[in-house]
Design a protein around this motif. Sequence first.
Motif, PDB file in Angstrom:
ATOM      1  N   THR A   1      -1.166  -2.580  13.381  1.00  0.00           N
ATOM      2  CA  THR A   1      -0.489  -3.769  13.216  1.00  0.00           C
ATOM      3  C   THR A   1      -0.259  -4.257  14.591  1.00  0.00           C
TER       4      THR A   1
ATOM      5  N   LEU B   1       0.794  -1.234   0.080  1.00  0.00           N
ATOM      6  CA  LEU B   1      -0.148   0.107  -0.155  1.00  0.00           C
ATOM      7  C   LEU B   1       0.849   1.294   0.133  1.00  0.00           C
TER       8      LEU B   1
ATOM      9  N   ILE C   1      -2.225  -6.689   9.890  1.00  0.00           N
ATOM     10  CA  ILE C   1      -2.034  -5.165   9.690  1.00  0.00           C
ATOM     11  C   ILE C   1      -3.639  -4.911   9.227  1.00  0.00           C
TER      12      ILE C   1
ATOM     13  N   VAL D   1       4.851   8.764   7.322  1.00  0.00           N
ATOM     14  CA  VAL D   1       4.365   7.958   8.431  1.00  0.00           C
ATOM     15  C   VAL D   1       4.319   8.759   9.635  1.00  0.00           C
TER      16      VAL D   1
ATOM     17  N   PRO E   1       7.953   3.137   6.627  1.00  0.00           N
ATOM     18  CA  PRO E   1       6.964   2.354   6.729  1.00  0.00           C
ATOM     19  C   PRO E   1       7.230   0.896   6.663  1.00  0.00           C
ATOM     20  N   LEU E   2       6.262   0.397   7.435  1.00  0.00           N
ATOM     21  CA  LEU E   2       6.488  -1.074   7.659  1.00  0.00           C
ATOM     22  C   LEU E   2       6.553  -2.044   6.395  1.00  0.00           C
ATOM     23  N   GLY E   3       5.886  -1.561   5.398  1.00  0.00           N
ATOM     24  CA  GLY E   3       6.006  -2.137   4.175  1.00  0.00           C
ATOM     25  C   GLY E   3       7.340  -2.318   3.585  1.00  0.00           C
TER      26      GLY E   3
ATOM     27  N   LEU F   1      -0.802   7.211   7.869  1.00  0.00           N
ATOM     28  CA  LEU F   1      -0.078   7.540   6.513  1.00  0.00           C
ATOM     29  C   LEU F   1      -0.569   8.631   5.669  1.00  0.00           C
TER      30      LEU F   1
ATOM     31  N   GLU G   1      -5.878  -1.548   7.756  1.00  0.00           N
ATOM     32  CA  GLU G   1      -5.775  -0.184   7.008  1.00  0.00           C
ATOM     33  C   GLU G   1      -7.221   0.275   6.846  1.00  0.00           C
TER      34      GLU G   1
ATOM     35  N   ARG H   1       1.101  -1.416  16.828  1.00  0.00           N
ATOM     36  CA  ARG H   1       1.829  -0.252  16.210  1.00  0.00           C
ATOM     37  C   ARG H   1       0.514   0.723  15.334  1.00  0.00           C
TER      38      ARG H   1
ATOM     39  N   ALA I   1      -3.731   2.942  10.171  1.00  0.00           N
ATOM     40  CA  ALA I   1      -3.290   1.697  10.192  1.00  0.00           C
ATOM     41  C   ALA I   1      -2.803   1.067  11.554  1.00  0.00           C
TER      42      ALA I   1
ATOM     43  N   LEU J   1       8.359  -5.445   5.143  1.00  0.00           N
ATOM     44  CA  LEU J   1       7.509  -6.535   4.627  1.00  0.00           C
ATOM     45  C   LEU J   1       7.772  -7.032   3.051  1.00  0.00           C
ATOM     46  N   PHE J   2       8.146  -5.940   2.475  1.00  0.00           N
ATOM     47  CA  PHE J   2       8.002  -6.273   1.001  1.00  0.00           C
ATOM     48  C   PHE J   2       9.398  -6.163   0.455  1.00  0.00           C
TER      49      PHE J   2
HETATM   50  C1  ISJ Z   1       2.185  -3.199   4.662  1.00  0.00           C
HETATM   51  C2  ISJ Z   1       2.608  -2.007   4.510  1.00  0.00           C
HETATM   52  O1  ISJ Z   1       3.116  -1.018   5.332  1.00  0.00           O
HETATM   53  C3  ISJ Z   1       2.259   0.133   5.469  1.00  0.00           C
HETATM   54  C4  ISJ Z   1       2.933   1.026   6.711  1.00  0.00           C
HETATM   55  C5  ISJ Z   1       2.566   0.672   7.959  1.00  0.00           C
HETATM   56  C6  ISJ Z   1       3.464   1.207   9.106  1.00  0.00           C
HETATM   57  O2  ISJ Z   1       4.342   1.904   8.751  1.00  0.00           O
HETATM   58  O3  ISJ Z   1       3.009   0.926  10.342  1.00  0.00           O
HETATM   59  C7  ISJ Z   1       1.191   0.021   7.924  1.00  0.00           C
HETATM   60  C8  ISJ Z   1       0.478  -0.182   7.206  1.00  0.00           C
HETATM   61  C9  ISJ Z   1       0.771  -0.360   5.651  1.00  0.00           C
HETATM   62  O4  ISJ Z   1      -0.242   0.375   5.129  1.00  0.00           O
HETATM   63  C10 ISJ Z   1       2.348  -1.714   3.089  1.00  0.00           C
HETATM   64  O5  ISJ Z   1       3.023  -0.550   2.610  1.00  0.00           O
HETATM   65  O6  ISJ Z   1       1.717  -2.367   2.187  1.00  0.00           O
END
Ligand code: ISJ
Length: 187
Positions: free
Chosen positions: A93, A40, A172, A53, A114-116, A81, A174, A77, A91, A119-120
Amino acid sequence: MSVTRLSFPYGESIQWFSPEQISELPDSPLSEWLLSSGSLTQKLRSHCTKFEVKVLGEGTITPFSGEFPAQRQAWVREVLLCLDGVPWIFARTLIPANLLDKKETEFLTLGTRPLGELLFSNDDFTPGKIEIAHFTPCHRLAQLTESIKQPVTQELWGRRRYFSYDDEQLIISETFLPAARKIIEQM
Ligand SMILES: C=C(O[C@@H]1C=C(C(=O)O)C=C[C@H]1O)C(=O)O
């Protein structure tokens, strides 16, 4: 944008459904955003000049009843965003203690990244199912939308994604805030 950190957590107990259980998803581009499988953050970045963030709070707390079965406590958390200074997503988490222990440094030093990005950025985390919710916020989430000058005039739509790491899972959620829905529905 003044948000009182004293109210963390802002999240609410929400009933989530699989997409097939939702009789009518929004008849607009919002549905595509709700169901999109990638990051996202990446999607949001492509719709703004400045992506931020804003961390509302983090800590080990008790999830809502049914929110994270079998987890008496979790690292939670909550963030906003923001696109060009406008909050688009709330969001929340939830990370179980066992997973936090395995990736403690990464999660606890995330800060305003960003957590993404975590994760990605590699194959350690596997995206899982998506659930959908639409609800009228009350209590703290409603106060949050008021404090960021986005009063809620119609139901909010949100999604919840599961990410697996070994035999652990984080969740997570959103929620698309009114400002996001307004712009997305004009796309
Ligand atoms: C999971 C993701 O990370 C995003 C970032 C987040 C954060 O920093 O806490 C939380 C939700 C997400 O929308 C993403 O980018 O898809």
